[in-house]
Design an enzyme around this catalytic site. Structure first.
Site, PDB file in Angstrom:
ATOM      1  N   SER A  66      -4.977  14.021   5.955  1.00 50.11           N
ATOM      2  CA  SER A  66      -4.387  13.330   7.135  1.00 50.11           C
ATOM      3  C   SER A  66      -5.484  12.931   7.915  1.00 50.11           C
ATOM      4  CB  SER A  66      -3.432  14.391   7.671  1.00 50.11           C
ATOM      5  OG  SER A  66      -3.006  13.738   8.928  1.00 50.11           O
ATOM      6  N   GLY A  67      -5.577  11.659   8.385  1.00 50.71           N
ATOM      7  CA  GLY A  67      -6.120  11.060   9.703  1.00 50.71           C
ATOM      8  C   GLY A  67      -7.649  10.985   9.376  1.00 50.71           C
ATOM      9  N   HIS A  92       1.785   4.343   0.720  1.00 45.39           N
ATOM     10  CA  HIS A  92       2.619   4.012   1.891  1.00 45.39           C
ATOM     11  C   HIS A  92       1.634   3.239   2.788  1.00 45.39           C
ATOM     12  CE1 HIS A  92       4.793   4.213   5.587  1.00 45.39           C
ATOM     13  NE2 HIS A  92       4.060   5.372   6.125  1.00 45.39           N
ATOM     14  N   HIS A 152      10.169   1.310  10.213  1.00 49.12           N
ATOM     15  CA  HIS A 152       9.121   1.936   9.821  1.00 49.12           C
ATOM     16  C   HIS A 152       8.070   1.091   8.966  1.00 49.12           C
ATOM     17  CE1 HIS A 152       7.370   6.144   8.460  1.00 49.12           C
ATOM     18  NE2 HIS A 152       6.447   5.275   8.466  1.00 49.12           N
ATOM     19  N   GLY A 169      -2.148   4.749   6.183  1.00 48.02           N
ATOM     20  CA  GLY A 169      -1.783   4.423   4.817  1.00 48.02           C
ATOM     21  C   GLY A 169      -2.220   5.553   3.944  1.00 48.02           C
ATOM     22  N   ASN A 170      -1.631   5.750   2.897  1.00 50.00           N
ATOM     23  CA  ASN A 170      -2.075   6.801   1.959  1.00 50.00           C
ATOM     24  C   ASN A 170      -1.360   6.569   0.384  1.00 50.00           C
ATOM     25  OD1 ASN A 170       0.940   7.992   2.195  1.00 50.00           O
ATOM     26  ND2 ASN A 170       0.216   8.313   4.344  1.00 50.00           N
ATOM     27  N   SER A 192      -1.929  14.422   3.881  1.00 53.31           N
ATOM     28  CA  SER A 192      -1.301  13.388   4.645  1.00 53.31           C
ATOM     29  C   SER A 192       0.081  13.844   5.446  1.00 53.31           C
ATOM     30  CB  SER A 192      -0.808  12.182   4.014  1.00 53.31           C
ATOM     31  OG  SER A 192       0.032  11.338   4.638  1.00 53.31           O
ATOM     32  N   SER A 193       0.454  13.229   6.697  1.00 56.32           N
ATOM     33  CA  SER A 193       1.720  13.622   7.215  1.00 56.32           C
ATOM     34  C   SER A 193       3.000  13.238   6.465  1.00 56.32           C
ATOM     35  CB  SER A 193       1.779  13.063   8.999  1.00 56.32           C
ATOM     36  OG  SER A 193       1.633  11.828   8.754  1.00 56.32           O
ATOM     37  N   ASP A 194       2.717  12.329   5.618  1.00 57.24           N
ATOM     38  CA  ASP A 194       3.647  12.072   4.846  1.00 57.24           C
ATOM     39  C   ASP A 194       4.040  12.637   3.651  1.00 57.24           C
ATOM     40  OD1 ASP A 194       4.710   9.478   6.477  1.00 57.24           O
ATOM     41  OD2 ASP A 194       2.417   8.928   6.108  1.00 57.24           O
ATOM     42  N   ASP A 245       8.521 -12.417 -10.562  1.00 54.75           N
ATOM     43  CA  ASP A 245       7.657 -11.813 -11.578  1.00 54.75           C
ATOM     44  C   ASP A 245       7.631 -10.440 -11.400  1.00 54.75           C
ATOM     45  OD1 ASP A 245       6.809 -14.166 -12.670  1.00 54.75           O
ATOM     46  OD2 ASP A 245       5.272 -14.548 -11.447  1.00 54.75           O
ATOM     47  N   HIS A 250       1.034   0.472   6.512  1.00 51.56           N
ATOM     48  CA  HIS A 250       1.908  -0.257   7.402  1.00 51.56           C
ATOM     49  C   HIS A 250       1.310  -1.747   7.499  1.00 51.56           C
ATOM     50  CE1 HIS A 250       3.421   3.148  10.255  1.00 51.56           C
ATOM     51  NE2 HIS A 250       3.176   3.546   9.139  1.00 51.56           N
ATOM     52  N   TYR A 286       3.181 -11.779 -20.746  1.00 50.28           N
ATOM     53  CA  TYR A 286       2.250 -11.984 -19.823  1.00 50.28           C
ATOM     54  C   TYR A 286       1.377 -10.947 -20.220  1.00 50.28           C
ATOM     55  CZ  TYR A 286      -0.359 -12.153 -15.386  1.00 50.28           C
ATOM     56  OH  TYR A 286      -1.034 -12.550 -14.620  1.00 50.28           O
TER      57      TYR A 286
END
Lengths: 231, 231, 231, 231
Positions: free
Chosen positions: D45-46, D95, D171, D28-29, D74-76, D120, D97, D229
């Site tokens: 990344s990583g 992002h 994905h 994730g990132n 990040s690779s994304d 909501d 998973h 709210y």
């Protein structure tokens, strides 16, 4: 000063919700009532649990008017007010979006009474009130939600002193009890019952409801004059 | 003084239940027996785990009579007493309402032996005893639950020294062992087996039972004269 | 003294298993090999993770003989030995009974490649080796388990350097890697893939496998000469 | 010095992902943008979450070029850049998973709007973009992923300021918001919605979508000029 006892009670009960895994972020609220004073203390709207303190609990009367407090009360406050006004015997109310109970509410199904875990706390299926009609939704929504709950119990001839938990269809669970701690306890029990019931149907899609003799036996172990559970 | 060893054993074993995620609130109990003294120590009824201490464990004989202790014992005490009286080889008993095992009990199905995790601990499906008849329920319920368990084992010709876990239909699991710690271990193993079995059927609704050669091999790795697991 | 580096490596990797939620009690083991010395360090059998220390790791050669250590090694030691002997490129092996991966193994199904989480680590379905025949089970069982794994890879023309995880049918997962830490990482990845794949089929029982272009793209992002993931 | 505020913001938001249970390892990132400076800070990344610090966040411009930082982003990263460049109103992107949202993405299904927890936060089903074509995959993959997201919103006439979460087919999820913290909040909400939706269909495979009046009511409670709210 005169509201400190219910502010403390509501604060402690609210803080149990994240500990019991019943809320994500601020998706829940607990109130604690003083029936003699005719008011209840309730969580302020949208304030993270980590930022709560007893003095932040808002004091509201049974018509939904703020009696004391500088923060805006939970957006569900009017639902709490309606229940306190019409159901004399209750001292605490909880609303959560706990995962499994909410899934049953979204599925618009009563939770069948499959076992003794359920029967230790209820003699009936957990009722799921049908979604309200569009007029009520567009009107005073949270106020009408209170009547949606009460009407469901009246139509099914359920006793709110015996069945202390229910589902609002498409929405999520409400529970109550003699005080806020008991209402929180009921929320956790409901979530557990909801989870077990889903798995029960997945293991056996013809799983039978619990038979009457067992329902009666288990409920009476914990409730009524001949109960023998606890100290 | 003479019961301190089983009070300590029962206390430590009870405290494992919430740590292992096997109980919500007070929905479980462990007992530890001294076969020579003819008594067991068991959790007091309805007392939260956080409030337990060894001296609060109640001492009960194998007929279910309180031998020592000022608190009321678990409401399931008579079930424990019946099992200790009739099953000579056991020194500890656990009852929980753990989520997955209870779901199988509510579904009234035996848990099929699908893999080696199961076979490392049992050579058979985990039996689910059918709900008892109404006469027994209305009678001495917890006492009869003991016989419901024993009858199930007798009818199926199961050996309680080999299969140390089972489900009471519509209710929840019971496990036992040579001492309380082993019985708690078995409760956690049963919950794991129950969870895996549900997922196994969801992945393949024609999943085959484990074949006999593997059942025999894995059980013998951990049990019997040629076992080679552990130190 | 000369084995301290792999004892430390195996110890640290073993301690990751409970932290990652991959084992209940002692249901798992990790080994770390020194290919030059021709030995590996492995968890002693049945010892709780809380009681482990680096010096308790048992040193075993690639034929399964104990080279150093006073404790009995994991009951799965011969499986590790066979894999180290035949698969030259690996330096660590993990065996667990993690919940979802074991459920797929019990269901005797390969885990379909449904998404990029899977493709980031493998270009194929996760293979599930069929249960071994009765002769092999009754023979040198753990030794044969090693060949069951190797045979499965040979029959399917899979490369153990590319696919570092698999399921033994009716049993549970094995993973490996260049060292023990990578093998543990693969165990956690496999459990996550197994869980997501079950839910994917529950959401859409005709869920399509990932298409080839995406499989290739995601694997190459993390592996091979043109990889660009990480530092 | 001039990027410290977004590095701090991105760091804090990234550290929330493991706390909220949304990531395994480095799957994730999060990025945080300064629209005036035309750059964003993103996770390297990583790099494990435990090793992160604000100064390790890489500064990248909206064309995907590194503006400051010695680590590889990040690779994304290019997906983030495309979204910042074309969607003017957003200040943070996430992002992950996460398990349930990724399962819906792998199943290539929109998440139906079943209840008020969903309403909501969104007035529509959560869209799942179809997998991109092979040409795009083989080309500038992460850059094209940005357009895959934008195209999905354009084709369905969705407003990215109203629907702040989506699934990339096969994905995993992407979410965004006015800042990084809001984007992280949306990731956790999406995971909860995805989990409840799966259980809802399992409880009732004909579960109805939420009716329009309730969708409108709940969204307006939290959003727009008449929202009530929060504080």
């Amino acid at each position: 000063m005169k509201y400190e006892h219910i502010q403390q009670e509501a604060y402690e009960a609210n803080m149990q919700l994240p500990k019991l895994g019943l809320v994500l972020f601020t998706f829940g609220n607990v109130s604690a009532a003083d029936k003699n004073l005719g008011v209840f203390a309730i969580k302020p709207s949208g304030v993270p649990y980590a930022d709560l303190s007893p003095d932040k609990m808002v004091i509201v009367d049974f018509d939904g008017n703020i009696a004391e407090g500088s923060l805006r009360p939970s957006s569900d406050t009017k639902t709490h007010a309606v229940l306190y006004k019409h159901w004399n015997g209750i001292g605490g109310i909880v609303h959560t979006h706990s995962t499994y109970a909410t899934a049953w509410a979204q599925a618009q199904r009563d939770i069948p009474i499959f076992g003794t875990t359920h029967a230790d706390h209820n003699t009936t299926d957990i009722p799921c009130a049908p979604p309200m009609n569009d007029e009520m939704i567009k009107g005073n929504y949270e106020y009408e939600t209170g009547f949606q709950i009460i009407n469901c119990f009246n139509e099914r001839r359920l006793d709110y002193k015996e069945t202390e938990m229910m589902l609002v269809g498409n929405h999520a669970p409400f529970t109550w009890g003699k005080n806020a701690a008991k209402a929180v306890y009921n929320s956790a029990v409901l979530e557990q019952i909801a989870q077990m019931a889903l798995f029960t149907e997945q293991i056996n899609n013809n799983a039978p409801r619990l038979k009457d003799a067992l329902i009666k036996k288990h409920f009476e172990r914990k409730h009524g004059p001949d109960s023998y559970y606890g100290q």
